[in-house]
Design a protein around this motif. Structure first.
Motif, PDB file in Angstrom:
ATOM      1  N   ALA A 147      51.522  45.560  38.231  1.00  0.00           N
ATOM      2  CA  ALA A 147      51.479  44.291  38.957  1.00  0.00           C
ATOM      3  C   ALA A 147      50.329  44.306  39.964  1.00  0.00           C
ATOM      4  O   ALA A 147      49.598  43.321  40.100  1.00  0.00           O
ATOM      5  N   ARG A 148      50.161  45.433  40.649  1.00  0.00           N
ATOM      6  CA  ARG A 148      49.058  45.545  41.612  1.00  0.00           C
ATOM      7  C   ARG A 148      47.703  45.510  40.903  1.00  0.00           C
ATOM      8  O   ARG A 148      46.732  44.967  41.426  1.00  0.00           O
ATOM      9  N   LYS A 149      47.639  46.100  39.735  1.00  0.00           N
ATOM     10  CA  LYS A 149      46.388  46.081  38.968  1.00  0.00           C
ATOM     11  C   LYS A 149      46.037  44.646  38.564  1.00  0.00           C
ATOM     12  O   LYS A 149      44.877  44.233  38.643  1.00  0.00           O
ATOM     13  N   LEU A 150      47.049  43.883  38.143  1.00  0.00           N
ATOM     14  CA  LEU A 150      46.818  42.473  37.824  1.00  0.00           C
ATOM     15  C   LEU A 150      46.393  41.695  39.065  1.00  0.00           C
ATOM     16  O   LEU A 150      45.534  40.816  38.997  1.00  0.00           O
ATOM     17  N   ALA A 151      47.005  42.013  40.193  1.00  0.00           N
ATOM     18  CA  ALA A 151      46.677  41.322  41.442  1.00  0.00           C
ATOM     19  C   ALA A 151      45.231  41.589  41.853  1.00  0.00           C
ATOM     20  O   ALA A 151      44.574  40.731  42.435  1.00  0.00           O
ATOM     21  N   ALA A 152      44.739  42.767  41.551  1.00  0.00           N
ATOM     22  CA  ALA A 152      43.390  43.158  41.974  1.00  0.00           C
ATOM     23  C   ALA A 152      42.282  42.582  41.092  1.00  0.00           C
ATOM     24  O   ALA A 152      41.117  42.622  41.476  1.00  0.00           O
ATOM     25  N   LYS A 153      42.661  42.047  39.932  1.00  0.00           N
ATOM     26  CA  LYS A 153      41.638  41.483  39.045  1.00  0.00           C
ATOM     27  C   LYS A 153      40.915  40.336  39.734  1.00  0.00           C
ATOM     28  O   LYS A 153      41.538  39.478  40.337  1.00  0.00           O
ATOM     29  N   ARG A 154      39.607  40.332  39.643  1.00  0.00           N
ATOM     30  CA  ARG A 154      38.824  39.230  40.209  1.00  0.00           C
ATOM     31  C   ARG A 154      38.709  38.122  39.178  1.00  0.00           C
ATOM     32  O   ARG A 154      38.495  38.381  38.004  1.00  0.00           O
ATOM     33  N   ASN A 155      38.810  36.895  39.651  1.00  0.00           N
ATOM     34  CA  ASN A 155      38.660  35.764  38.747  1.00  0.00           C
ATOM     35  C   ASN A 155      37.219  35.248  38.805  1.00  0.00           C
ATOM     36  O   ASN A 155      36.395  35.739  39.582  1.00  0.00           O
ATOM     37  N   LEU A 156      36.935  34.241  38.008  1.00  0.00           N
ATOM     38  CA  LEU A 156      35.574  33.716  37.911  1.00  0.00           C
ATOM     39  C   LEU A 156      35.072  33.190  39.254  1.00  0.00           C
ATOM     40  O   LEU A 156      33.922  33.426  39.632  1.00  0.00           O
ATOM     41  N   ALA A 157      35.932  32.496  39.995  1.00  0.00           N
ATOM     42  CA  ALA A 157      35.522  31.952  41.291  1.00  0.00           C
ATOM     43  C   ALA A 157      35.131  33.078  42.255  1.00  0.00           C
ATOM     44  O   ALA A 157      34.148  32.961  42.993  1.00  0.00           O
ATOM     45  N   GLU A 158      35.879  34.163  42.239  1.00  0.00           N
ATOM     46  CA  GLU A 158      35.557  35.285  43.113  1.00  0.00           C
ATOM     47  C   GLU A 158      34.237  35.927  42.722  1.00  0.00           C
ATOM     48  O   GLU A 158      33.429  36.281  43.580  1.00  0.00           O
ATOM     49  N   TRP A 159      34.012  36.101  41.408  1.00  0.00           N
ATOM     50  CA  TRP A 159      32.742  36.675  40.954  1.00  0.00           C
ATOM     51  C   TRP A 159      31.582  35.762  41.339  1.00  0.00           C
ATOM     52  O   TRP A 159      30.512  36.232  41.740  1.00  0.00           O
ATOM     53  N   ARG A 160      31.796  34.456  41.240  1.00  0.00           N
ATOM     54  CA  ARG A 160      30.755  33.490  41.611  1.00  0.00           C
ATOM     55  C   ARG A 160      30.437  33.611  43.104  1.00  0.00           C
ATOM     56  O   ARG A 160      29.264  33.628  43.490  1.00  0.00           O
ATOM     57  N   GLU A 161      31.482  33.673  43.944  1.00  0.00           N
ATOM     58  CA  GLU A 161      31.272  33.826  45.388  1.00  0.00           C
ATOM     59  C   GLU A 161      30.548  35.127  45.704  1.00  0.00           C
ATOM     60  O   GLU A 161      29.652  35.158  46.540  1.00  0.00           O
ATOM     61  N   LEU A 162      30.929  36.189  45.023  1.00  0.00           N
ATOM     62  CA  LEU A 162      30.299  37.487  45.239  1.00  0.00           C
ATOM     63  C   LEU A 162      28.826  37.440  44.840  1.00  0.00           C
ATOM     64  O   LEU A 162      27.959  37.917  45.580  1.00  0.00           O
ATOM     65  N   ALA A 163      28.544  36.848  43.702  1.00  0.00           N
ATOM     66  CA  ALA A 163      27.152  36.735  43.250  1.00  0.00           C
ATOM     67  C   ALA A 163      26.340  35.879  44.217  1.00  0.00           C
ATOM     68  O   ALA A 163      25.182  36.204  44.526  1.00  0.00           O
ATOM     69  N   SER A 168      26.866  35.492  47.420  1.00  0.00           N
ATOM     70  CA  SER A 168      26.608  36.247  48.651  1.00  0.00           C
ATOM     71  C   SER A 168      25.534  37.306  48.418  1.00  0.00           C
ATOM     72  O   SER A 168      24.697  37.554  49.295  1.00  0.00           O
ATOM     73  N   TRP A 169      25.536  37.935  47.244  1.00  0.00           N
ATOM     74  CA  TRP A 169      24.468  38.897  46.922  1.00  0.00           C
ATOM     75  C   TRP A 169      23.107  38.209  46.887  1.00  0.00           C
ATOM     76  O   TRP A 169      22.118  38.729  47.386  1.00  0.00           O
ATOM     77  N   MET A 170      23.082  37.016  46.272  1.00  0.00           N
ATOM     78  CA  MET A 170      21.815  36.280  46.186  1.00  0.00           C
ATOM     79  C   MET A 170      21.340  35.851  47.570  1.00  0.00           C
ATOM     80  O   MET A 170      20.143  35.934  47.863  1.00  0.00           O
ATOM     81  N   ASP A 171      22.253  35.396  48.415  1.00  0.00           N
ATOM     82  CA  ASP A 171      21.882  35.013  49.781  1.00  0.00           C
ATOM     83  C   ASP A 171      21.310  36.210  50.537  1.00  0.00           C
ATOM     84  O   ASP A 171      20.308  36.097  51.232  1.00  0.00           O
TER      85      ASP A 171
END
Length: 163
Positions: free
Chosen positions: A128-144, A146-149
């Motif tokens: 359950a914790r492993k499923l909770a930790a999965k990043r979704n598309l929106a999170e990857w987009r936000e992360l990308a 912030s990296w680009m900024d």
């Protein structure tokens, strides 16, 4: 792109706080499920050969002492809207796909768990914790973004420094 303060946007757009985002709710609920499973004193049972049932029947599966039954006994989950302990109700509440529900709730994915000397509830909690930790598309987009900024600001600083 025009930047505005959140206070300005509240009147014209729907502003989501972290607690309102679907993925944040999913993550919090799965983390709580893991905690509830770890604290249960009763042995937890998994569904057997879940994948063999037609989809319609699979959604109605329920069983005493399943992880979903344990979750349904939790008053906080019921206050938040968990309406029952069937697979379909659990999938809707925890925002799980059929594949994720199968991996979490079916015994075929836990082969040999009795050899580990770890309670089954702890293994399910870990998943359950492993499923909770999965990043979704929106999170990857936000992360990308912030990296680009960060890369853009470093490049600007470097250009100013070398000019």
């Amino acid at each position: 792109m025009e930047r505005r303060a959140i206070a300005e946007l509240v009147g014209t757009a729907r502003v989501y706080g972290p607690e309102e985002l679907e993925w944040a709710v999913r993550r919090r609920r799965l983390e709580r499920l893991a905690s509830v499973l770890e604290s249960t004193r009763e042995p937890v049972k998994l569904f057997s050969t879940m994948e063999c049932y037609p989809r319609r029947e699979r959604l109605t599966l329920r069983m005493e002492h399943s992880p979903l039954a344990v979750a349904y006994h939790d008053a906080q989950f019921r206050r938040e809207g968990l309406t029952g302990d069937s697979v379909g109700e659990g999938m809707a509440f925890f925002n799980l796909s059929m594949r994720e529900a199968h991996a979490l709730l079916c015994d075929c994915g836990y082969g040999g768990f009795s050899l580990l000397r770890m309670p089954l509830s702890s293994l399910i909690a870990r998943r359950a914790r492993k499923l909770a930790a999965k990043r979704n598309l929106a999170e990857w987009r936000e992360l990308a973004a912030s990296w680009m900024d960060a890369a853009t600001s470093r490049l600007s600083a470097w250009k100013k420094h070398t000019a």
